[in-house]
Write an enzyme that holds these catalytic residues in place. Structure first.
Site, mmCIF file in Angstrom:
data_model
loop_
_atom_site.group_PDB
_atom_site.id
_atom_site.type_symbol
_atom_site.label_atom_id
_atom_site.label_comp_id
_atom_site.label_asym_id
_atom_site.label_seq_id
_atom_site.Cartn_x
_atom_site.Cartn_y
_atom_site.Cartn_z
ATOM 1 N N LYS A 10 0.855 -1.184 0.000
ATOM 2 C CA LYS A 10 0.000 0.000 0.000
ATOM 3 C C LYS A 10 0.892 1.236 0.000
ATOM 4 O O LYS A 10 1.732 1.404 0.881
ATOM 5 C CB LYS A 10 -0.907 -0.004 1.232
ATOM 6 C CG LYS A 10 -1.753 1.252 1.336
ATOM 7 C CD LYS A 10 -2.780 1.159 2.434
ATOM 8 C CE LYS A 10 -3.555 2.456 2.537
ATOM 9 N NZ LYS A 10 -4.555 2.406 3.606
ATOM 10 N N LYS A 64 -2.274 -1.525 -3.818
ATOM 11 C CA LYS A 64 -3.128 -0.337 -3.744
ATOM 12 C C LYS A 64 -2.284 0.921 -3.817
ATOM 13 O O LYS A 64 -1.280 0.990 -3.108
ATOM 14 C CB LYS A 64 -3.886 -0.383 -2.417
ATOM 15 C CG LYS A 64 -4.771 0.793 -2.160
ATOM 16 C CD LYS A 64 -5.347 0.697 -0.780
ATOM 17 C CE LYS A 64 -6.153 1.953 -0.529
ATOM 18 N NZ LYS A 64 -6.479 2.110 0.847
HETATM 19 C C1 PBG Z 1 -7.090 3.777 5.459
HETATM 20 C C2 PBG Z 1 -7.624 3.454 4.118
HETATM 21 C C3 PBG Z 1 -7.508 4.309 3.020
HETATM 22 C C4 PBG Z 1 -8.159 3.696 1.972
HETATM 23 C C5 PBG Z 1 -8.647 2.466 2.423
HETATM 24 N N1 PBG Z 1 -8.286 2.329 3.762
HETATM 25 C C6 PBG Z 1 -6.925 5.674 2.907
HETATM 26 C C7 PBG Z 1 -5.639 6.004 3.501
HETATM 27 O O1 PBG Z 1 -4.783 5.159 3.697
HETATM 28 O O2 PBG Z 1 -5.469 7.183 3.797
HETATM 29 C C8 PBG Z 1 -8.280 4.299 0.615
HETATM 30 C C9 PBG Z 1 -9.437 3.893 -0.191
HETATM 31 C C10 PBG Z 1 -9.678 4.746 -1.376
HETATM 32 O O3 PBG Z 1 -9.004 5.765 -1.632
HETATM 33 O O4 PBG Z 1 -10.596 4.376 -2.116
HETATM 34 N N2 PBG Z 1 -6.746 2.796 6.298
#
Ligand code: PBG
Length: 361
Positions: free
Chosen positions: A229, A283
């Site tokens: 991520k 992601k």
């Molecule tokens: C946070 C989380 C995020 C997303 C899913 N879980 C955002 C972040 O890490 O700030 C992003 C999902 C999206 O942008 O569709 N734990």
């Protein structure tokens, strides 16, 4: 003869390299015929032939619908940065689950919106067994027991600083956060979630969550690790959707990955698989197709892409101006994840895409 031996040697060498890297669908031999005998346009001439030659298929079974929850009843609140997406109260989420299930979508991924004044420094609401996530899961499982439910494991919807972990003297502390995430995962399992998906990027959380779930008798609850991520600009609309946009202090670069890194993604994935992850996720999606390809090639494990909020917003915004064909861009982007090696995609488009797939037969 030389002109045949040359390519043959190149082919063998390439084959050995491919086998070592375990790339899927390697090109085993270079094309034998040459133009004009070889015409790659020939099979593209008719629709039946294009269908026959198609290498990748997208189906509703590949999709996980992302759903944003909000407390209340009969609520469908538009999310400004995500045209066509709404915050749904649990009763409305039941309707969304039913529609998704009827379209052949196997699972939903739920995320809670939290008002700024309901957030606390340590995000205690994450551990409330009657919180919005738990109530929504129970309502959906009552009405549509066949659908799979996935819960994000992280503290950011609940903290007043918007970070995924505990903030101590300006630092996101790892081990203390992991202890809370384990509790959060167990509470989600008790509420009926089938998959817990740690999205926090703390070190060691997958193994700790696996042990915590097993200790409570949840051997069959899966872990989908947000393994690779990245610290990405593409999460912007999501933070608005869950109410974190105004509250996030600083950025998440001390725990999420540097977009410049690819070898590091393999180490993250290796670690999460070794700790017991059932599946891994990359992601964001479209800007990281190379990572999906490498992860799938290297490990052959169930691999998912998250087409995040910013990717959804870009397609919707351009389509809203008639600058692109939104439906085609949606389908093309989803197909790209499958072509890159993903087994499936978490996306805000799941229901829309499944409708297109159904209409196309
Ligand atoms: C946070 C989380 C995020 C997303 C899913 N879980 C955002 C972040 O890490 O700030 C992003 C999902 C999206 O942008 O569709 N734990």
């Amino acid at each position: 003869m030389n002109f045949l031996i040359g390519p043959a040697i190149i082919g063998i060498v390439a084959g050995v390299v491919d086998a070592r890297k375990k790339a899927h669908r390697p090109m085993k031999t270079p094309p034998l015929a040459r133009f004009p005998a070889l015409r790659l346009r020939r099979p593209r001439q008719a629709a039946w032939s294009r269908r026959l030659f198609s290498e990748t298929r997208l189906s509703a079974s590949d999709l996980i619908q992302a759903v944003i929850l909000k407390d209340g009843k009969n609520i469908r609140e538009p999310i400004a940065a995500m045209p066509g997406m709404f915050r749904l109260s649990p009763d409305e989420a039941v309707g969304a689950a039913r529609e998704a299930h009827d379209l052949g979508i196997p699972a939903l991924a739920l995320f809670p919106y939290t008002d700024a004044d309901a957030r606390t420094p340590d995000g205690e609401e994450a551990l409330n067994p009657d919180n919005l996530m738990c109530r929504a899961a129970r309502a959906i499982k009552d009405a549509v027991p066949e659908i799979g439910l996935m819960a994000d494991i992280a503290l950011d919807p609940y903290t007043d600083h918007g970070h995924d972990g505990l903030l101590r003297d300006g630092e996101i502390v790892n081990d203390e956060t992991v202890d809370i995430l384990v509790k959060q995962a167990v509470i989600m399992a008790k509420a009926g979630y089938d998959i817990v998906a740690p999205s926090d990027m703390m070190d060691g959380r997958v193994g700790a969550i696996r042990a915590g779930l097993d200790g409570e008798g949840f051997q069959n609850v899966q872990i989908m690790a947000y393994a690779a991520k990245y610290a990405s600009a593409f999460y912007g609309p999501y933070r608005e959707a869950i109410g974190s946009a105004g509250v996030l202090r600083g950025d998440k670069r001390t725990y999420q990955m540097d977009p410049a890194n690819s070898d590091e993604a393999l180490r993250e994935v290796a670690l999460d698989l070794a700790e017991g992850a059932d599946s891994v996720m990359v992601k964001p999606g479209l800007a990281y197709l190379d990572i999906i390809w490498r992860v799938k090639s290297e490990f052959g494990a169930p691999t998912f892409a998250f087409q995040v909020s910013g990717e959804y917003a870009m397609i919707k915004a351009a389509a809203g101006h008639d600058w692109i064909d939104g439906e085609r861009a949606m389908m093309e982007s989803l197909l790209a994840f499958k072509r890159a090696g993903a087994n499936g995609v978490i996306t805000y488009f799941a229901t829309d895409a499944a409708k297109v797939l159904r209409a196309d037969g």
